[in-house]
Motif scaffolding. Sequence first.
Motif, PDB file in Angstrom:
ATOM      1  N   ALA A  47     -16.695 -10.393  20.258  1.00 47.48           N
ATOM      2  CA  ALA A  47     -16.458  -9.059  20.231  1.00 47.48           C
ATOM      3  C   ALA A  47     -18.098  -8.769  20.478  1.00 47.48           C
ATOM      4  O   ALA A  47     -18.815  -9.064  20.121  1.00 47.48           O
ATOM      5  CB  ALA A  47     -16.240  -8.330  18.877  1.00 47.48           C
ATOM      6  N   ASP A  49     -19.347  -5.056  19.936  1.00 46.26           N
ATOM      7  CA  ASP A  49     -19.893  -4.020  19.229  1.00 46.26           C
ATOM      8  C   ASP A  49     -18.249  -3.248  19.320  1.00 46.26           C
ATOM      9  O   ASP A  49     -17.447  -2.203  18.501  1.00 46.26           O
ATOM     10  CB  ASP A  49     -19.840  -2.107  20.907  1.00 46.26           C
ATOM     11  N   GLY A  50     -17.555  -4.087  18.284  1.00 51.58           N
ATOM     12  CA  GLY A  50     -16.354  -4.277  17.913  1.00 51.58           C
ATOM     13  C   GLY A  50     -15.032  -4.315  19.046  1.00 51.58           C
ATOM     14  O   GLY A  50     -13.679  -4.403  18.122  1.00 51.58           O
ATOM     15  N   GLU A  51     -15.366  -4.443  20.009  1.00 54.61           N
ATOM     16  CA  GLU A  51     -14.885  -4.176  20.484  1.00 54.61           C
ATOM     17  C   GLU A  51     -14.216  -6.058  21.144  1.00 54.61           C
ATOM     18  O   GLU A  51     -15.043  -6.894  21.643  1.00 54.61           O
ATOM     19  CB  GLU A  51     -14.536  -3.587  22.399  1.00 54.61           C
ATOM     20  N   GLU A  52     -12.368  -6.663  21.022  1.00 52.31           N
ATOM     21  CA  GLU A  52     -12.895  -7.957  21.204  1.00 52.31           C
ATOM     22  C   GLU A  52     -12.760  -7.982  22.660  1.00 52.31           C
ATOM     23  O   GLU A  52     -12.412  -7.404  23.988  1.00 52.31           O
ATOM     24  CB  GLU A  52     -11.507  -7.911  21.232  1.00 52.31           C
ATOM     25  N   MET A  53     -13.782  -9.362  23.697  1.00 55.85           N
ATOM     26  CA  MET A  53     -13.639  -9.729  24.475  1.00 55.85           C
ATOM     27  C   MET A  53     -13.244 -10.618  24.340  1.00 55.85           C
ATOM     28  O   MET A  53     -12.610 -11.643  23.765  1.00 55.85           O
ATOM     29  CB  MET A  53     -15.532 -10.021  24.888  1.00 55.85           C
ATOM     30  N   SER A  54     -12.143 -10.744  26.353  1.00 53.39           N
ATOM     31  CA  SER A  54     -11.596 -12.071  27.102  1.00 53.39           C
ATOM     32  C   SER A  54     -12.022 -12.372  27.778  1.00 53.39           C
ATOM     33  O   SER A  54     -11.679 -13.568  27.960  1.00 53.39           O
ATOM     34  CB  SER A  54      -9.570 -11.721  26.641  1.00 53.39           C
ATOM     35  N   ASP A  58     -15.821  -8.611  30.899  1.00 52.70           N
ATOM     36  CA  ASP A  58     -15.615  -7.923  29.768  1.00 52.70           C
ATOM     37  C   ASP A  58     -17.066  -7.260  29.024  1.00 52.70           C
ATOM     38  O   ASP A  58     -17.363  -6.591  28.321  1.00 52.70           O
ATOM     39  CB  ASP A  58     -14.601  -8.517  28.721  1.00 52.70           C
ATOM     40  N   GLN A  62     -18.956  -3.382  28.687  1.00 54.01           N
ATOM     41  CA  GLN A  62     -19.573  -3.104  27.160  1.00 54.01           C
ATOM     42  C   GLN A  62     -20.825  -2.571  27.123  1.00 54.01           C
ATOM     43  O   GLN A  62     -21.491  -2.076  27.022  1.00 54.01           O
ATOM     44  CB  GLN A  62     -18.870  -4.139  26.790  1.00 54.01           C
ATOM     45  N   SER A  65     -21.628  -0.260  29.115  1.00 51.96           N
ATOM     46  CA  SER A  65     -21.563   1.244  28.665  1.00 51.96           C
ATOM     47  C   SER A  65     -22.498   1.968  28.432  1.00 51.96           C
ATOM     48  O   SER A  65     -22.411   2.738  27.439  1.00 51.96           O
ATOM     49  CB  SER A  65     -20.309   0.999  27.738  1.00 51.96           C
TER      50      SER A  65
END
Length: 231
Positions: A47, A49-54, A58, A62, A65
């Motif tokens: 992840a 910033d807490g956003e899951e990466m796949s 991605d 991020q 951003s």
Amino acid sequence: MDQSRDNATVAALRAAGVAVSELPRVDSVVLSGPSGELLLPGDLILAVDGEEMSRPEDVGEQVRSHAVGDAIVFTVLREGRETQVTITAAASNADPTIPVAGITVTRGYRYSPRVTYGIDSNVTGPSAGLVFALGVYDRITEQDLLADAVVAGTGTIDPDGRVGSIGAIREKIKGAERDGATVFLVPEGNCAGIGGLDTDLQLVKVATLREAIAAIQLINEGNSTEVPTCG
């Protein structure tokens, strides 16, 4: 891990039906950049910033951003342990308004089995990929894939199990024959380069790991006439 072994492991696990998930992986780190000595090559990025990466893409999205100077929190899997690493976004050399993390990211893989290679660490190289994958598959499945057959082969392999061409195919076939092999697995793309090579080996044409496995199974069952060959 050597790339040929890494690819072979993933291909073999997938062929055996073992779950393998894809994640972005840190491929390289600019030591003088914001991630130097914080992120390491081989880290799997779970992840940002807490956003899951796949996907590798991605991660870049991020990072971009953010603004230059922002803190970016990476959650990574390193040697089987989950950890958080905070870096400070730096300015791109190409455009000082664009934030960068100072890493390159590629496709990586997560799986439960721990695979080690009990052979000389100097035995590496892309052309060993197919044989590495067969060895791993043989160990993690219940069947005795090779049985009593003396099987040799060559070919690169990718994580999806596709077998690629290599160089010096004629010399490798002759070397395998000298060492007592009876079967040689030939990448499909190399068949045209064999020509009229004089050999007693059964030259089996393979394009994928699954084809190689199926061919060996047919040979063990005595159905050699059903096996695709070169020539």
